[in-house]
Write a protein that holds these residues in place. Structure first.
Motif, PDB file in Angstrom:
ATOM      1  N   ASP A  43     -78.324  -1.977 -60.543  1.00 60.60           N
ATOM      2  CA  ASP A  43     -78.464  -3.118 -59.638  1.00 60.60           C
ATOM      3  C   ASP A  43     -77.523  -4.273 -59.974  1.00 60.60           C
ATOM      4  O   ASP A  43     -77.373  -5.193 -59.170  1.00 60.60           O
ATOM      5  CB  ASP A  43     -79.900  -3.629 -59.654  1.00 60.60           C
ATOM      6  CG  ASP A  43     -80.872  -2.606 -59.081  1.00 60.60           C
ATOM      7  OD1 ASP A  43     -82.079  -2.710 -59.366  1.00 60.60           O
ATOM      8  OD2 ASP A  43     -80.400  -1.696 -58.365  1.00 60.60           O
ATOM      9  N   GLY A  44     -76.934  -4.240 -61.160  1.00 61.23           N
ATOM     10  CA  GLY A  44     -75.982  -5.277 -61.535  1.00 61.23           C
ATOM     11  C   GLY A  44     -76.588  -6.581 -61.991  1.00 61.23           C
ATOM     12  O   GLY A  44     -75.871  -7.566 -62.186  1.00 61.23           O
ATOM     13  N   TYR A  45     -77.908  -6.630 -62.168  1.00 60.21           N
ATOM     14  CA  TYR A  45     -78.522  -7.879 -62.634  1.00 60.21           C
ATOM     15  C   TYR A  45     -78.071  -8.172 -64.061  1.00 60.21           C
ATOM     16  O   TYR A  45     -77.966  -7.284 -64.900  1.00 60.21           O
ATOM     17  CB  TYR A  45     -80.050  -7.772 -62.615  1.00 60.21           C
ATOM     18  CG  TYR A  45     -80.642  -7.663 -61.239  1.00 60.21           C
ATOM     19  CD1 TYR A  45     -81.520  -6.620 -60.928  1.00 60.21           C
ATOM     20  CD2 TYR A  45     -80.342  -8.584 -60.251  1.00 60.21           C
ATOM     21  CE1 TYR A  45     -82.075  -6.503 -59.676  1.00 60.21           C
ATOM     22  CE2 TYR A  45     -80.895  -8.470 -58.986  1.00 60.21           C
ATOM     23  CZ  TYR A  45     -81.753  -7.437 -58.701  1.00 60.21           C
ATOM     24  OH  TYR A  45     -82.306  -7.324 -57.454  1.00 60.21           O
ATOM     25  N   ASP A  46     -77.827  -9.443 -64.325  1.00 61.57           N
ATOM     26  CA  ASP A  46     -77.440  -9.902 -65.648  1.00 61.57           C
ATOM     27  C   ASP A  46     -78.286 -11.126 -65.987  1.00 61.57           C
ATOM     28  O   ASP A  46     -78.221 -12.136 -65.281  1.00 61.57           O
ATOM     29  CB  ASP A  46     -75.964 -10.298 -65.697  1.00 61.57           C
ATOM     30  CG  ASP A  46     -75.100  -9.253 -66.350  1.00 61.57           C
ATOM     31  OD1 ASP A  46     -73.968  -9.055 -65.882  1.00 61.57           O
ATOM     32  OD2 ASP A  46     -75.543  -8.640 -67.346  1.00 61.57           O
ATOM     33  N   PHE A  47     -79.052 -11.031 -67.052  1.00 67.21           N
ATOM     34  CA  PHE A  47     -79.871 -12.157 -67.500  1.00 67.21           C
ATOM     35  C   PHE A  47     -79.410 -12.580 -68.892  1.00 67.21           C
ATOM     36  O   PHE A  47     -79.224 -11.725 -69.757  1.00 67.21           O
ATOM     37  CB  PHE A  47     -81.342 -11.772 -67.542  1.00 67.21           C
ATOM     38  CG  PHE A  47     -81.877 -11.268 -66.223  1.00 67.21           C
ATOM     39  CD1 PHE A  47     -82.681 -10.145 -66.185  1.00 67.21           C
ATOM     40  CD2 PHE A  47     -81.569 -11.912 -65.037  1.00 67.21           C
ATOM     41  CE1 PHE A  47     -83.183  -9.662 -64.978  1.00 67.21           C
ATOM     42  CE2 PHE A  47     -82.058 -11.443 -63.823  1.00 67.21           C
ATOM     43  CZ  PHE A  47     -82.856 -10.307 -63.788  1.00 67.21           C
ATOM     44  N   TRP A  48     -79.255 -13.875 -69.089  1.00 72.04           N
ATOM     45  CA  TRP A  48     -78.741 -14.416 -70.348  1.00 72.04           C
ATOM     46  C   TRP A  48     -79.734 -15.361 -70.992  1.00 72.04           C
ATOM     47  O   TRP A  48     -80.442 -16.102 -70.297  1.00 72.04           O
ATOM     48  CB  TRP A  48     -77.439 -15.177 -70.095  1.00 72.04           C
ATOM     49  CG  TRP A  48     -76.283 -14.329 -69.717  1.00 72.04           C
ATOM     50  CD1 TRP A  48     -75.916 -13.941 -68.464  1.00 72.04           C
ATOM     51  CD2 TRP A  48     -75.323 -13.748 -70.611  1.00 72.04           C
ATOM     52  NE1 TRP A  48     -74.778 -13.162 -68.523  1.00 72.04           N
ATOM     53  CE2 TRP A  48     -74.399 -13.030 -69.826  1.00 72.04           C
ATOM     54  CE3 TRP A  48     -75.147 -13.758 -71.998  1.00 72.04           C
ATOM     55  CZ2 TRP A  48     -73.320 -12.326 -70.376  1.00 72.04           C
ATOM     56  CZ3 TRP A  48     -74.081 -13.070 -72.541  1.00 72.04           C
ATOM     57  CH2 TRP A  48     -73.185 -12.362 -71.744  1.00 72.04           C
ATOM     58  N   GLY A  49     -79.727 -15.358 -72.304  1.00 72.95           N
ATOM     59  CA  GLY A  49     -80.481 -16.360 -73.042  1.00 72.95           C
ATOM     60  C   GLY A  49     -79.641 -17.613 -73.243  1.00 72.95           C
ATOM     61  O   GLY A  49     -78.469 -17.678 -72.852  1.00 72.95           O
TER      62      GLY A  49
END
Length: 120
Positions: free
Chosen positions: A105-111
């Protein structure tokens, strides 16, 4: 609400060790590839280590600069990925970021990052 929260950074002498943790919430952690990046002052962000999701064999790889000194691991039951850092060098200094990436899905989550400072 998606959250990615790193912890464990600090100041350590050269040759010392630190263990970083990253907890994800608000998404299906086990379906994401988990990665650690770092950014040193004045330099671009670089990939340090990654561990793929279990359905992609949980494959692991490291940047050449840290291979043999750093170990990535994940505990999907705790939605947590770790980075054990041994034999730290001054050039390991930087802000360490955790990234959750969904391959399809290409989701990117960052801290928000955690600071690691290695003193000589």
């Amino acid at each position: 609400q998606v959250r990615v929260v790193e912890s464990g950074g600090g100041v350590v002498q050269s040759g010392g060790s630190l263990k970083l943790s990253c907890v994800g919430s608000g998404f299906l952690f086990e379906k994401f590839d988990m990665k650690w990046y770092r950014q040193a002052p004045g330099k671009e962000r670089e990939l340090v280590a990654f561990q793929l999701r279990a359905t992609n064999h949980g494959s692991i790889d490291y940047a050449d600069a840290v291979r043999g000194r750093f170990t990535i691991s994940r505990d999907d039951a705790k939605s947590t990925v770790y980075l054990q850092m041994n034999s730290l060098k001054t050039e390991d200094t930087g802000v360490y970021y955790c990234n959750a990436h969904h391959y399809f899905d290409g989701y990117d989550f960052w801290g928000q990052g955690t600071q690691v400072t290695v003193s000589s």
